[in-house]
Scaffold this motif. Structure first.
Motif, mmCIF file in Angstrom:
data_model
loop_
_atom_site.group_PDB
_atom_site.id
_atom_site.type_symbol
_atom_site.label_atom_id
_atom_site.label_comp_id
_atom_site.label_asym_id
_atom_site.label_seq_id
_atom_site.Cartn_x
_atom_site.Cartn_y
_atom_site.Cartn_z
ATOM 1 N N ALA A 172 0.861 -1.186 0.000
ATOM 2 C CA ALA A 172 0.000 0.000 0.000
ATOM 3 C C ALA A 172 0.892 1.229 0.000
ATOM 4 C CB ALA A 172 -0.911 0.015 1.219
ATOM 5 N N VAL A 173 0.606 2.154 -0.902
ATOM 6 C CA VAL A 173 1.345 3.416 -0.993
ATOM 7 C C VAL A 173 0.356 4.523 -0.654
ATOM 8 C CG1 VAL A 173 2.657 4.955 -2.495
ATOM 9 C CG2 VAL A 173 2.888 2.464 -2.741
ATOM 10 N N ALA A 174 0.576 5.166 0.480
ATOM 11 C CA ALA A 174 -0.423 6.116 1.000
ATOM 12 C C ALA A 174 0.161 7.509 1.166
ATOM 13 C CB ALA A 174 -0.959 5.621 2.339
ATOM 14 N N GLY A 175 -0.719 8.503 1.035
ATOM 15 C CA GLY A 175 -0.353 9.890 1.293
ATOM 16 C C GLY A 175 0.252 10.591 0.088
ATOM 17 N N SER A 216 -4.632 6.666 -1.250
ATOM 18 C CA SER A 216 -3.798 5.470 -1.186
ATOM 19 C C SER A 216 -4.002 4.632 -2.432
ATOM 20 C CB SER A 216 -4.116 4.635 0.061
ATOM 21 O OG SER A 216 -5.412 4.074 -0.025
ATOM 22 N N GLU A 217 -2.933 3.963 -2.842
ATOM 23 C CA GLU A 217 -2.982 3.013 -3.947
ATOM 24 C C GLU A 217 -2.443 1.701 -3.399
ATOM 25 O OE1 GLU A 217 -1.923 4.401 -7.871
ATOM 26 O OE2 GLU A 217 -1.746 6.456 -7.099
ATOM 27 N N THR A 218 -3.199 0.636 -3.562
ATOM 28 C CA THR A 218 -2.889 -0.581 -2.831
ATOM 29 C C THR A 218 -3.258 -1.847 -3.586
ATOM 30 O OG1 THR A 218 -3.403 -1.795 -0.785
ATOM 31 C CG2 THR A 218 -5.122 -0.383 -1.665
ATOM 32 N N SER A 219 -2.534 -2.922 -3.249
ATOM 33 C CA SER A 219 -2.876 -4.242 -3.767
ATOM 34 C C SER A 219 -3.546 -5.097 -2.685
ATOM 35 C CB SER A 219 -1.610 -4.960 -4.266
ATOM 36 O OG SER A 219 -0.742 -5.276 -3.185
ATOM 37 N N PHE A 220 -3.839 -4.499 -1.517
ATOM 38 C CA PHE A 220 -4.582 -5.206 -0.478
ATOM 39 C C PHE A 220 -5.967 -5.559 -1.024
ATOM 40 C CE2 PHE A 220 -1.268 -3.588 2.081
ATOM 41 C CZ PHE A 220 -1.308 -4.177 3.343
ATOM 42 N N GLY A 271 3.519 7.031 3.289
ATOM 43 C CA GLY A 271 3.870 5.767 3.910
ATOM 44 C C GLY A 271 3.752 4.645 2.902
ATOM 45 N N VAL A 272 4.632 3.655 3.033
ATOM 46 C CA VAL A 272 4.589 2.476 2.183
ATOM 47 C C VAL A 272 4.540 1.262 3.098
ATOM 48 C CG1 VAL A 272 5.658 1.182 0.311
ATOM 49 C CG2 VAL A 272 5.975 3.665 0.447
ATOM 50 N N CYS A 273 3.503 0.444 2.936
ATOM 51 C CA CYS A 273 3.300 -0.717 3.800
ATOM 52 C C CYS A 273 3.374 -2.004 2.981
ATOM 53 C CB CYS A 273 1.940 -0.623 4.503
ATOM 54 S SG CYS A 273 1.620 -1.956 5.667
ATOM 55 N N PHE A 274 4.105 -2.965 3.501
ATOM 56 C CA PHE A 274 4.263 -4.258 2.856
ATOM 57 C C PHE A 274 3.761 -5.352 3.794
ATOM 58 C CE2 PHE A 274 7.733 -1.428 1.702
ATOM 59 C CZ PHE A 274 7.768 -1.489 0.320
ATOM 60 N N THR A 275 3.261 -6.441 3.226
ATOM 61 C CA THR A 275 2.942 -7.620 4.023
ATOM 62 C C THR A 275 3.650 -8.830 3.417
ATOM 63 O OG1 THR A 275 1.014 -8.492 2.825
ATOM 64 C CG2 THR A 275 0.621 -6.676 4.380
ATOM 65 N N SER A 276 3.773 -9.884 4.219
ATOM 66 C CA SER A 276 4.389 -11.108 3.746
ATOM 67 C C SER A 276 3.795 -12.286 4.497
ATOM 68 C CB SER A 276 5.908 -11.063 3.966
ATOM 69 O OG SER A 276 6.519 -12.274 3.561
ATOM 70 N N ASP A 277 3.904 -13.468 3.920
ATOM 71 C CA ASP A 277 3.419 -14.670 4.595
ATOM 72 C C ASP A 277 4.333 -15.075 5.750
ATOM 73 O OD1 ASP A 277 1.248 -14.890 2.901
ATOM 74 O OD2 ASP A 277 2.324 -16.135 1.449
ATOM 75 N N ARG A 278 5.535 -14.518 5.756
ATOM 76 C CA ARG A 278 6.490 -14.772 6.842
ATOM 77 C C ARG A 278 7.107 -13.440 7.240
ATOM 78 N NH1 ARG A 278 10.935 -13.425 4.515
ATOM 79 N NH2 ARG A 278 11.299 -13.813 2.280
ATOM 80 N N PRO A 279 7.664 -13.340 8.443
ATOM 81 C CA PRO A 279 8.314 -12.092 8.844
ATOM 82 C C PRO A 279 9.456 -11.740 7.883
ATOM 83 C CG PRO A 279 7.969 -13.504 10.744
ATOM 84 C CD PRO A 279 7.631 -14.343 9.535
ATOM 85 N N PHE A 280 9.576 -10.474 7.556
ATOM 86 C CA PHE A 280 10.666 -10.035 6.685
ATOM 87 C C PHE A 280 12.004 -10.191 7.406
ATOM 88 C CE2 PHE A 280 7.123 -7.470 4.937
ATOM 89 C CZ PHE A 280 7.215 -7.854 3.607
#
Length: 239
Positions: A43-46, A60-64, A135-144
């Motif tokens: 997610a790219v916000a702001g 915001s522009e996001t792939s969530f 702000g730029v937010c990332f998620t992952s299936d495991r901790p980065f």
């Protein structure tokens, strides 16, 4: 309005008319980074525009998942999300685990994350003069991994700039009420031209050039011409 796809910003007459949450797609920088770090969502916000800074939920522009995004903002969870609050306050990249260890997460937010399988968020704030605007937010299936977090933090600002470039190109100048003449003079001044040289390269008199640049300085809240040029470049008003 939920998260929607925006093929072009040309059909919108003002920034306020643009949907606040948009589907992120077809960005080369995002695609290349994804090959290096296999994040799941981004997610790219702001925007670097007053009233549209990160944390206000205005852009915001996001792939969530769109249903997640719609619920998150409809219930104003960004106002109580520890990750958003603490990353803004500290102006530092932070994992969701670090944020939740410091501040209790709302039960509704945790439920929403379980429902949509949103895990291991990592948020990088983007700032100017120590003021967080993006702000730029990332998620992952495991901790980065630490190395992955460092890479994501290093590339967050250019990635944010790349994603927001189309909307900034379309609306930044009009938002700051910069006229065509003011923009033209700023662009020429950014190449190192003096007022006389700008006049020679344009249809304006030197006195008019100085007037345009003074107005641009005022509208951008800058201290002088050099500061105004730097602010215009930073806010993607000129390149």
């Amino acid at each position: 309005m939920g998260c929607v796809a925006i093929p072009s910003f040309d059909s919108y007459r003002s920034l306020s008319a643009v949907p606040t949450q948009r589907i992120l797609r077809n960005n080369v920088v995002v695609d290349q980074l994804h090959k290096s770090v296999g994040f799941r969502h981004i997610a790219v916000a702001g925007l670097d525009i007053d009233g549209y800074h990160f944390g206000h939920g205005q852009s915001s522009e996001t792939s969530f998942p769109p249903a997640y995004v719609e619920t998150y903002f409809a219930e104003e969870l960004h106002l109580s999300d520890p990750l958003v609050i603490l990353s803004q306050r500290r102006n530092a990249a932070m994992t969701e685990e670090e944020a939740f260890d410091t501040m209790v997460a709302p039960a509704r937010l945790e439920y929403l994350h379980r429902s949509f399988d949103i895990r291991n968020r990592f948020l990088v704030p983007v700032s100017r003069d120590d003021r967080v605007y993006g702000g730029v937010c990332f998620t992952s299936d495991r901790p980065f991994a630490e190395s992955e977090r460092q890479l994501l933090a290093f590339l967050a600002e250019p990635l944010h700039r790349s994603v927001t470039r189309p909307v900034m190109d379309r609306f930044a100048a009009s938002t700051y009420r910069l006229s065509e003449g003011e923009l033209h003079c700023l662009a020429l001044a950014s190449k190192g031209l003096t007022s006389d040289e700008i006049a020679a390269a344009s249809e304006y008199q030197a006195e008019t050039v100085n007037t345009y640049l003074k107005r641009a300085v005022h509208k951008l809240g800058a201290n002088n011409r050099t500061h105004a040029i730097a602010e215009a470049i930073r806010r993607q008003i000129i390149s």
